[in-house]
Design an enzyme around this catalytic site. Sequence first.
Site, PDB file in Angstrom:
ATOM      1  N   GLY A 260       4.987  -1.432   2.049  1.00  0.00           N
ATOM      2  CA  GLY A 260       4.220  -0.196   2.023  1.00  0.00           C
ATOM      3  C   GLY A 260       5.101   1.040   2.053  1.00  0.00           C
TER       4      GLY A 260
ATOM      5  N   HIS B 278       0.820  -1.209   0.000  1.00  0.00           N
ATOM      6  CA  HIS B 278       0.000   0.000   0.000  1.00  0.00           C
ATOM      7  C   HIS B 278       0.858   1.265   0.000  1.00  0.00           C
ATOM      8  CE1 HIS B 278       0.768   0.925   4.270  1.00  0.00           C
ATOM      9  NE2 HIS B 278       0.701  -0.384   4.471  1.00  0.00           N
ATOM     10  N   ASP B 279       0.411   2.244  -0.749  1.00  0.00           N
ATOM     11  CA  ASP B 279       1.004   3.576  -0.808  1.00  0.00           C
ATOM     12  C   ASP B 279       2.411   3.583  -1.395  1.00  0.00           C
ATOM     13  OD1 ASP B 279      -1.190   5.112   0.710  1.00  0.00           O
ATOM     14  OD2 ASP B 279      -0.683   3.517   2.108  1.00  0.00           O
TER      15      ASP B 279
END
Length: 258
Positions: free
Chosen positions: A138, A120-121
């Site tokens: 992430g 994520h991100d």
Amino acid sequence: MRIHPTAIIEDGAEIDPSVTIGPYSIVESGAVIGPECRIESCARIYGNTRMGAHNRVCHGVTLGAEPQDLSFTPERAKPLVIGDHNHFKEGVNISCGVKSEHGTRIGDHNFWMAFSHAGHDAQVGDHNILANGATLAGHVEVEDHCFISGQVAVHQFARIGAYAMIAGVTGVSQDVPPFALADGHRAHFIGLNVVGLRRGGFDQSQRSRIKAVYRLVFRSGLRLAEALVRAEQDYPGAETEHIVRFIQSSRRGLISIG
């Protein structure tokens, strides 16, 4: 638009008429797929995905999936934004964002080999190659024209500078500067997982006992069997017993201290 009859396209998905979608693939409501993209068999495009033009998505790819983050809840999801001319080989998995407004972003002309992953991100630029099993945690940032070899694991928040190359089976815990060649090392013991112990409810006396046992094992100069005997004598407790049992049952030996 060429969509196989077994594919599932939910109402609310925005798909350019030039897109091809293969058998048993799923495109969720809210997903956006740009011109001339090719979605092959058994892929899943989650609703937070925004994809540009001329991307190829091979068998079993999942794009915009829920992040592997224990704190995630669906209402916190942020988009996965993908540019143009990317190639995602079999089994690639890329998470949507969760902790930053921009979400997860992939640029243009990137080649993701089988079973590579971005958490994520993560932020990935242009013209990068991720070999089989390469893993970005992430918030990792990868600039442009990087080569990340097979089985590389990049720690969360680490950055990879432009034109860097990372050798296979390397663990990357800090930034790799632009133009660098980075090579990894096998695991070394460098200390206790203090954060994990605290979260697990181990108090200061327990953590101190564990630290003392490992000091005997790695720093005392005693033979391993002697160190284990001393540990049980000098630092009795459940944690010591666990360490001793584990070491005594080891078949491959312990990692060395870094």
